[in-house]
Design a protein around this motif. Structure first.
Motif, PDB file in Angstrom:
ATOM      1  N   LYS A 154       2.237  -5.596   1.657  1.00 19.85           N
ATOM      2  CA  LYS A 154       2.499  -4.158   1.563  1.00 19.85           C
ATOM      3  C   LYS A 154       2.467  -3.756   0.095  1.00 19.85           C
ATOM      4  O   LYS A 154       3.158  -4.337  -0.731  1.00 19.85           O
ATOM      5  N   GLN A 213       1.634   3.866   1.251  1.00 23.70           N
ATOM      6  CA  GLN A 213       1.759   2.425   1.404  1.00 23.70           C
ATOM      7  C   GLN A 213       0.504   1.897   2.095  1.00 23.70           C
ATOM      8  O   GLN A 213       0.055   2.445   3.107  1.00 23.70           O
ATOM      9  N   ASP A 238       2.944  -0.555  -2.473  1.00 20.94           N
ATOM     10  CA  ASP A 238       3.527   0.777  -2.608  1.00 20.94           C
ATOM     11  C   ASP A 238       2.840   1.543  -3.729  1.00 20.94           C
ATOM     12  O   ASP A 238       2.671   1.016  -4.831  1.00 20.94           O
ATOM     13  N   HIS A 285       4.265   9.560  -1.896  1.00 21.46           N
ATOM     14  CA  HIS A 285       4.415   8.119  -1.725  1.00 21.46           C
ATOM     15  C   HIS A 285       3.471   7.641  -0.620  1.00 21.46           C
ATOM     16  O   HIS A 285       3.382   8.262   0.437  1.00 21.46           O
ATOM     17  N   SER A 341      -0.914  -1.467   3.940  1.00 28.41           N
ATOM     18  CA  SER A 341      -0.480  -2.710   4.571  1.00 28.41           C
ATOM     19  C   SER A 341      -1.712  -3.484   4.998  1.00 28.41           C
ATOM     20  O   SER A 341      -2.563  -2.944   5.706  1.00 28.41           O
TER      21      SER A 341
END
Length: 151
Positions: A118, A49, A120, A47, A51
């Motif tokens: 953000k 992310q 994902d 995972h 930003s």
């Protein structure tokens, strides 16, 4: 070192065109435009992310596009009349930021809160591509059993 000669890689590799193109692009990158500022973080084993700090932008003024192995974030401020700024420190210029994604990395969603976008991402390797244990068949299994009993 100002120049990197990748010709030997082209002569000895097959099917790595995308990887070599990524290396060439990163060598040519001059770092001139770093707007908007962003972070990339690992949130788990598979995972991630991204930003982006988008102060002054609204969700309607930003678009996120996912294509095969490419993520593009674009923003353009809507003109809302004329302003007489005494000082303008918050940028409102249009931007386009692209991110190269590895194979099997998928965009799972995006959220916009307090000026932060953000995004994902999750790496989902297909079951057929994951390593698997292969059973080994023994051709003379009956003879092995008899041989072990004799010993």
């Amino acid at each position: 070192m100002t120049a990197l000669d990748l010709a030997p890689l082209w002569r000895s590799t097959i099917g790595f065109d995308r990887l070599i193109d990524l290396i060439e692009d990163s060598v040519r990158w001059t770092g001139g435009d770093n707007y908007p500022p962003y972070n990339i973080e690992r949130a788990g084993e598979d995972h991630y992310q991204i930003s982006l700090a988008l102060a002054g932008f609204t969700p309607d003024e930003v678009s996120v596009t996912a294509e095969q192995n490419m993520l593009t974030v674009e923003g353009r401020k809507a003109e809302k009349g004329s302003h007489q700024y005494l000082y303008q420190g918050i940028s409102s210029r249009p931007f386009r930021r692209t991110f190269n994604l590895a194979d099997y990395v998928q965009v799972k969603g995006a959220s916009f809160e307090n000026g932060m976008l953000k995004i994902d991402l999750v790496r989902e390797v297909p079951e057929a591509m994951k390593p698997r244990q292969i059973a080994i068949n023994v051709a003379n299994a009956h003879q092995q059993v008899e041989h072990q009993q004799a010993a």
